[in-house]
Design an enzyme around this catalytic site. Structure first.
Site, PDB file in Angstrom:
ATOM      1  N   HIS A  89      -5.431  95.732  58.446  1.00 29.19           N
ATOM      2  CA  HIS A  89      -6.583  95.329  59.266  1.00 29.19           C
ATOM      3  C   HIS A  89      -6.312  94.099  60.147  1.00 29.19           C
ATOM      4  O   HIS A  89      -7.150  93.196  60.232  1.00 29.19           O
ATOM      5  CB  HIS A  89      -7.802  95.064  58.374  1.00 29.19           C
ATOM      6  CG  HIS A  89      -8.332  96.268  57.645  1.00 29.19           C
ATOM      7  ND1 HIS A  89      -8.225  97.542  58.140  1.00 29.19           N
ATOM      8  CD2 HIS A  89      -8.993  96.376  56.445  1.00 29.19           C
ATOM      9  CE1 HIS A  89      -8.798  98.382  57.275  1.00 29.19           C
ATOM     10  NE2 HIS A  89      -9.253  97.706  56.250  1.00 29.19           N
ATOM     11  N   HIS A 164     -16.149  98.856  59.850  1.00 27.02           N
ATOM     12  CA  HIS A 164     -15.965  99.013  58.413  1.00 27.02           C
ATOM     13  C   HIS A 164     -17.226  98.923  57.549  1.00 27.02           C
ATOM     14  O   HIS A 164     -17.209  98.268  56.500  1.00 27.02           O
ATOM     15  CB  HIS A 164     -14.950  97.950  57.960  1.00 27.02           C
ATOM     16  CG  HIS A 164     -14.133  98.328  56.778  1.00 27.02           C
ATOM     17  ND1 HIS A 164     -14.680  98.781  55.591  1.00 27.02           N
ATOM     18  CD2 HIS A 164     -12.813  98.328  56.585  1.00 27.02           C
ATOM     19  CE1 HIS A 164     -13.724  99.018  54.739  1.00 27.02           C
ATOM     20  NE2 HIS A 164     -12.569  98.759  55.312  1.00 27.02           N
ATOM     21  N   GLU A 302     -14.230 105.382  58.477  1.00 29.48           N
ATOM     22  CA  GLU A 302     -13.673 104.591  59.576  1.00 29.48           C
ATOM     23  C   GLU A 302     -12.933 105.488  60.556  1.00 29.48           C
ATOM     24  O   GLU A 302     -11.857 105.998  60.246  1.00 29.48           O
ATOM     25  CB  GLU A 302     -12.701 103.553  59.004  1.00 29.48           C
ATOM     26  CG  GLU A 302     -13.267 102.712  57.886  1.00 29.48           C
ATOM     27  CD  GLU A 302     -12.164 102.172  56.974  1.00 29.48           C
ATOM     28  OE1 GLU A 302     -11.152 101.659  57.481  1.00 29.48           O
ATOM     29  OE2 GLU A 302     -12.306 102.272  55.752  1.00 29.48           O
TER      30      GLU A 302
HETATM   31  C1  BGC Z   1      -8.719 100.499  53.285  1.00 29.96           C
HETATM   32  C2  BGC Z   1      -8.639 100.046  51.839  1.00 29.96           C
HETATM   33  C3  BGC Z   1      -8.831  98.554  51.783  1.00 29.96           C
HETATM   34  C4  BGC Z   1     -10.148  98.203  52.421  1.00 29.96           C
HETATM   35  C5  BGC Z   1     -10.360  96.727  52.468  1.00 29.96           C
HETATM   36  C6  BGC Z   1     -10.053 100.115  53.823  1.00 29.96           C
HETATM   37  O1  BGC Z   1     -10.122 100.448  55.172  1.00 29.96           O
HETATM   38  O2  BGC Z   1      -8.546 101.894  53.400  1.00 29.96           O
HETATM   39  O3  BGC Z   1      -7.391 100.387  51.287  1.00 29.96           O
HETATM   40  O4  BGC Z   1      -8.806  98.092  50.455  1.00 29.96           O
HETATM   41  O5  BGC Z   1     -10.206  98.713  53.723  1.00 29.96           O
HETATM   42  O6  BGC Z   1     -11.686  96.442  52.693  1.00 29.96           O
END
Ligand code: BGC
Length: 335
Positions: A89, A164, A302
């Site tokens: 991210h 998210h 997402e």
């Molecule tokens: C991921 C997860 C991660 C999470 C964190 C998601 O988009 O797929 O693996 O732990 O984000 O908030």
């Protein structure tokens, strides 16, 4: 921290500038009972100190890049590894941690809209190129919450933006979303390599696996199985490959809650959707309504390109070059 609100006759969405974080989406059921359907906290203070991915805009590259490494036109780049050996991210100071510039905008198709903008300088988190990002949050009168991204860069870079929120259509704090029913227009998914901690690079048919949501079934029915891909992450944390991808906006999936009757459709022009059942929630944190944030307190949907795409030639293009425009639309429609 100021709270911005998008409102039509039935729905109300609140967000803040830090990470563009969507802090609540209040939706009525068929009887008019209103519930807040995104996982989060009761106060802004808790939001600022809590899980900074809740409802946030993620980038510059949402999801994982193996070892934080990629190459563009022969030049190697090294990002930080903030998720064991991987970059996740956008790194430690991802877009979810930035204060976005927010301004109200008038766009015909929306009852109300805001533009969130951000400039990510050349070298930010070690990504090449100055990236200028604009995200529209718009609400239509037929209950579509539209997230429309655009970006341009001064040097070739990689990009994958997403949003998210974790949805619990029975209301955040009202137990788990495991009983929700899910339909995905995805005949394939990208399995995970335990060694890499993200997709192995394979694209595999969902047929005869728990990942087959091409016919509606509960999230729980997939998560309860002994399939090694499910056990690896104690649930679903996988990218699904959307059928008939051609860059136009199509229905990606439908999430519905049998208890409240609330239903949400997800549309996108992206090739993939990450479904995450929130395995890392263990009840130790307190969320909305003073309730512990338990496993699958909500489900993340997402829209995006595939994880680690910069390192797989056969995955969708993740490179944005000067003069090009990155575009991405995600629509959460409450029915
Ligand atoms: C991921 C997860 C991660 C999470 C964190 C998601 O988009 O797929 O693996 O732990 O984000 O908030």
């Amino acid at each position: 921290m100021q709270v911005y609100t998008l409102k039509n006759k039935s729905i109300e969405i609140d967000f803040i500038a830090r990470g563009g974080q969507i802090i609540s989406i209040k939706v009525p059921d068929a009887k008019g009972n209103v519930a807040d359907v995104v996982v989060g906290y009761d106060t802004i203070e808790e939001t600022l100190n809590g899980d900074a991915y809740f409802g946030a805009l993620c980038g510059r590259y949402a999801n994982r890049i193996v070892n934080g490494e990629f190459e563009i036109e022969g030049e190697k780049f090294q990002l930080d590894c903030n998720n064991e050996t991987n970059h996740l991210h956008g790194g430690v100071d991802g877009f979810n941690r930035r204060n976005w510039k927010v301004s109200a905008v008038e766009i015909d198709r929306y009852v109300q809209a805001y533009q969130l903008s951000l400039v990510s300088e050349d070298g930010d988190q070690n990504y090449p190129g100055k990236l200028e990002v604009s995200v529209i949050y718009g609400l239509t009168d037929d209950n579509q919450f539209v997230i429309a991204y655009e970006a341009q860069t001064s040097k070739s870079t990689v990009i994958n933006l997403t949003s998210h929120p974790y949805f619990n259509l029975n209301g955040a704090g009202n137990g788990s979303a495991m009983n929700h029913e899910l339909l995905l227009n995805a005949s394939n998914y990208t399995p995970i390599s335990a060694e890499l901690g993200t997709t192995s690079g394979d694209i595999v048919l969902v047929k005869d696996t728990p990942f087959d949501f091409t016919n509606t079934k509960t999230v729980e029915s997939a998560c309860k199985t002994d399939h090694e891909q499910i056990r690896m992450f104690d649930g679903i944390d996988h990218n699904f490959v959307l059928d008939d991808f051609d860059g136009t906006i199509k229905l990606a999936g439908v999430l519905s809650d049998p208890e409240s009757g609330r239903k949400m459709e997800v549309y996108t022009d992206q090739p993939g959707i990450q479904i995450y059942t929130g395995a890392h929630f263990d009840g130790s944190e307190i969320g909305k309504k003073g309730a512990p944030i338990i496993q699958c307190a909500g489900l993340a949907m997402e829209t995006q390109i595939f994880p680690n795409s910069p390192n797989y030639e056969h995955f969708p293009n993740a490179i944005l070059r000067p003069g090009e425009k990155y575009k991405h639309v995600c629509i959460y429609k409450f029915c």
